[in-house]
Design a protein around this motif. Sequence first.
Motif, PDB file in Angstrom:
ATOM      1  N   ASP A 112      70.933  34.912 -81.773  1.00  0.00           N
ATOM      2  CA  ASP A 112      70.052  34.697 -82.920  1.00  0.00           C
ATOM      3  C   ASP A 112      70.688  35.227 -84.203  1.00  0.00           C
ATOM      4  OD1 ASP A 112      68.044  33.600 -81.316  1.00  0.00           O
ATOM      5  OD2 ASP A 112      67.086  35.543 -80.994  1.00  0.00           O
ATOM      6  N   VAL A 113      71.257  36.417 -84.112  1.00  0.00           N
ATOM      7  CA  VAL A 113      71.845  37.041 -85.298  1.00  0.00           C
ATOM      8  C   VAL A 113      72.993  36.191 -85.836  1.00  0.00           C
ATOM      9  CG1 VAL A 113      73.151  39.031 -86.126  1.00  0.00           C
ATOM     10  CG2 VAL A 113      71.152  39.377 -84.672  1.00  0.00           C
ATOM     11  N   LEU A 118      74.366  30.636 -90.155  1.00  0.00           N
ATOM     12  CA  LEU A 118      74.478  29.192 -90.380  1.00  0.00           C
ATOM     13  C   LEU A 118      73.311  28.637 -91.187  1.00  0.00           C
ATOM     14  CD1 LEU A 118      75.535  28.314 -86.728  1.00  0.00           C
ATOM     15  CD2 LEU A 118      77.022  28.215 -88.729  1.00  0.00           C
ATOM     16  N   TYR A 119      72.609  29.520 -91.897  1.00  0.00           N
ATOM     17  CA  TYR A 119      71.380  29.092 -92.570  1.00  0.00           C
ATOM     18  C   TYR A 119      71.614  27.968 -93.570  1.00  0.00           C
ATOM     19  CZ  TYR A 119      72.874  31.778 -96.659  1.00  0.00           C
ATOM     20  OH  TYR A 119      73.577  32.242 -97.737  1.00  0.00           O
ATOM     21  N   THR A 135      77.994  26.526 -82.089  1.00  0.00           N
ATOM     22  CA  THR A 135      78.891  27.151 -83.061  1.00  0.00           C
ATOM     23  C   THR A 135      78.767  28.667 -83.007  1.00  0.00           C
ATOM     24  OG1 THR A 135      78.782  25.251 -84.560  1.00  0.00           O
ATOM     25  CG2 THR A 135      79.434  27.360 -85.518  1.00  0.00           C
ATOM     26  N   ALA A 136      77.531  29.144 -82.920  1.00  0.00           N
ATOM     27  CA  ALA A 136      77.303  30.590 -82.840  1.00  0.00           C
ATOM     28  C   ALA A 136      77.954  31.185 -81.592  1.00  0.00           C
ATOM     29  CB  ALA A 136      75.808  30.880 -82.858  1.00  0.00           C
ATOM     30  N   ARG A 137      77.877  30.461 -80.486  1.00  0.00           N
ATOM     31  CA  ARG A 137      78.512  30.957 -79.247  1.00  0.00           C
ATOM     32  C   ARG A 137      80.029  31.018 -79.402  1.00  0.00           C
ATOM     33  NH1 ARG A 137      75.029  31.413 -75.003  1.00  0.00           N
ATOM     34  NH2 ARG A 137      73.015  30.329 -75.199  1.00  0.00           N
ATOM     35  N   ARG A 138      80.606  30.065 -80.104  1.00  0.00           N
ATOM     36  CA  ARG A 138      82.056  30.100 -80.337  1.00  0.00           C
ATOM     37  C   ARG A 138      82.442  31.319 -81.169  1.00  0.00           C
ATOM     38  NH1 ARG A 138      81.448  24.553 -81.297  1.00  0.00           N
ATOM     39  NH2 ARG A 138      81.730  24.859 -83.541  1.00  0.00           N
ATOM     40  N   MET A 139      81.617  31.664 -82.149  1.00  0.00           N
ATOM     41  CA  MET A 139      81.901  32.838 -82.968  1.00  0.00           C
ATOM     42  C   MET A 139      81.805  34.116 -82.133  1.00  0.00           C
ATOM     43  SD  MET A 139      82.602  31.407 -85.811  1.00  0.00           S
ATOM     44  CE  MET A 139      83.097  29.961 -84.870  1.00  0.00           C
ATOM     45  N   LEU A 140      80.830  34.175 -81.234  1.00  0.00           N
ATOM     46  CA  LEU A 140      80.720  35.330 -80.349  1.00  0.00           C
ATOM     47  C   LEU A 140      81.927  35.421 -79.426  1.00  0.00           C
ATOM     48  CD1 LEU A 140      76.921  35.218 -79.389  1.00  0.00           C
ATOM     49  CD2 LEU A 140      78.092  37.064 -80.625  1.00  0.00           C
ATOM     50  N   ASP A 141      82.416  34.286 -79.000  1.00  0.00           N
ATOM     51  CA  ASP A 141      83.591  34.276 -78.120  1.00  0.00           C
ATOM     52  C   ASP A 141      84.820  34.826 -78.850  1.00  0.00           C
ATOM     53  OD1 ASP A 141      84.871  33.601 -75.606  1.00  0.00           O
ATOM     54  OD2 ASP A 141      85.864  31.992 -76.693  1.00  0.00           O
ATOM     55  N   LEU A 170      81.687  35.327 -89.562  1.00  0.00           N
ATOM     56  CA  LEU A 170      82.595  34.222 -89.253  1.00  0.00           C
ATOM     57  C   LEU A 170      81.861  32.886 -89.299  1.00  0.00           C
ATOM     58  CD1 LEU A 170      84.599  35.722 -86.243  1.00  0.00           C
ATOM     59  CD2 LEU A 170      85.375  35.467 -88.596  1.00  0.00           C
ATOM     60  N   ALA A 171      80.620  32.883 -88.832  1.00  0.00           N
ATOM     61  CA  ALA A 171      79.835  31.643 -88.811  1.00  0.00           C
ATOM     62  C   ALA A 171      79.583  31.106 -90.216  1.00  0.00           C
ATOM     63  CB  ALA A 171      78.502  31.881 -88.097  1.00  0.00           C
TER      64      ALA A 171
END
Length: 267
Positions: A112-113, A118-119, A135-141, A170-171
């Motif tokens: 969520d954070v 990406l707002y 996209t958020a999952r890629r940034m976490l990766d 990064l997002a």
Amino acid sequence: MSKLSVAAVDGHTRPVLDPESPLAVAGLTVAYQRRPVLWDLTWSAPEGGRTAIIGPNGAGKTTFLKAALGLIPRLSGDIAVYGRPLRESRHLIAYVPQRSAVDWEFPATALDVVTMGLYRDVGWLRWPGRRHRDTARRMLDIVDMAGFADRQIGQLSGGQQQRVFLARALAQDARVLVMDEPFAGVDAATERAIAKVLESLQADGCSILCVHHDLETVAAYFDHVLMLNGRKIAAGPVTEAFTAENLQRTYGGRLAPTQLAGLGAEA
């Protein structure tokens, strides 16, 4: 290095903000309860640089970042991002605050954070779609936090929390990354991971500004430095500005010769 020049305005001279700088301030003065905390600061961040903002406690480092980003009021001063007013260019900046400034009890997961970054793409009053969450999952990766995507942020360690907020930055895909003490209170693995991401961002053309407290790692993690103690003491490439003389001026003579010996600063 600063490219500020001066121009005459109503019979007075004032600095002209560098249109090529990712963040330039001129005559920035900030006060709390009428007491100046930061006085008449004029400085241009180097394009594509990694800049450490250093100084003793109470020197105005965090105040400078918040004022430059329009998060707190200023008594005077001009601010520009690539020569444009802050209100027109705020989207070019990603900001990671101190961990102490975040409400870690907020009922949000790590995913969520990061999605909050990406707002601009999601739009106001709309729910993020699958593309945004991917996209958020890629940034976490990228910051080695993919396995914690569904963990509530308050359940993460300090180092993990810092990585999540770096992933959010990064997002945003910003041209300027501003971080307030990103290495404070994190484990060695997180410190190395953050340093690696910053190097990668710089290689992609991002300009990075970090409030930093560990003098021993300034030369390892940064190529430029801004030294503050209520005002600008020195600024420039680490190889030129990060000297024993400037450190003593910045810290008011509170650094012992033994502390300076291992910093790579001039004796």
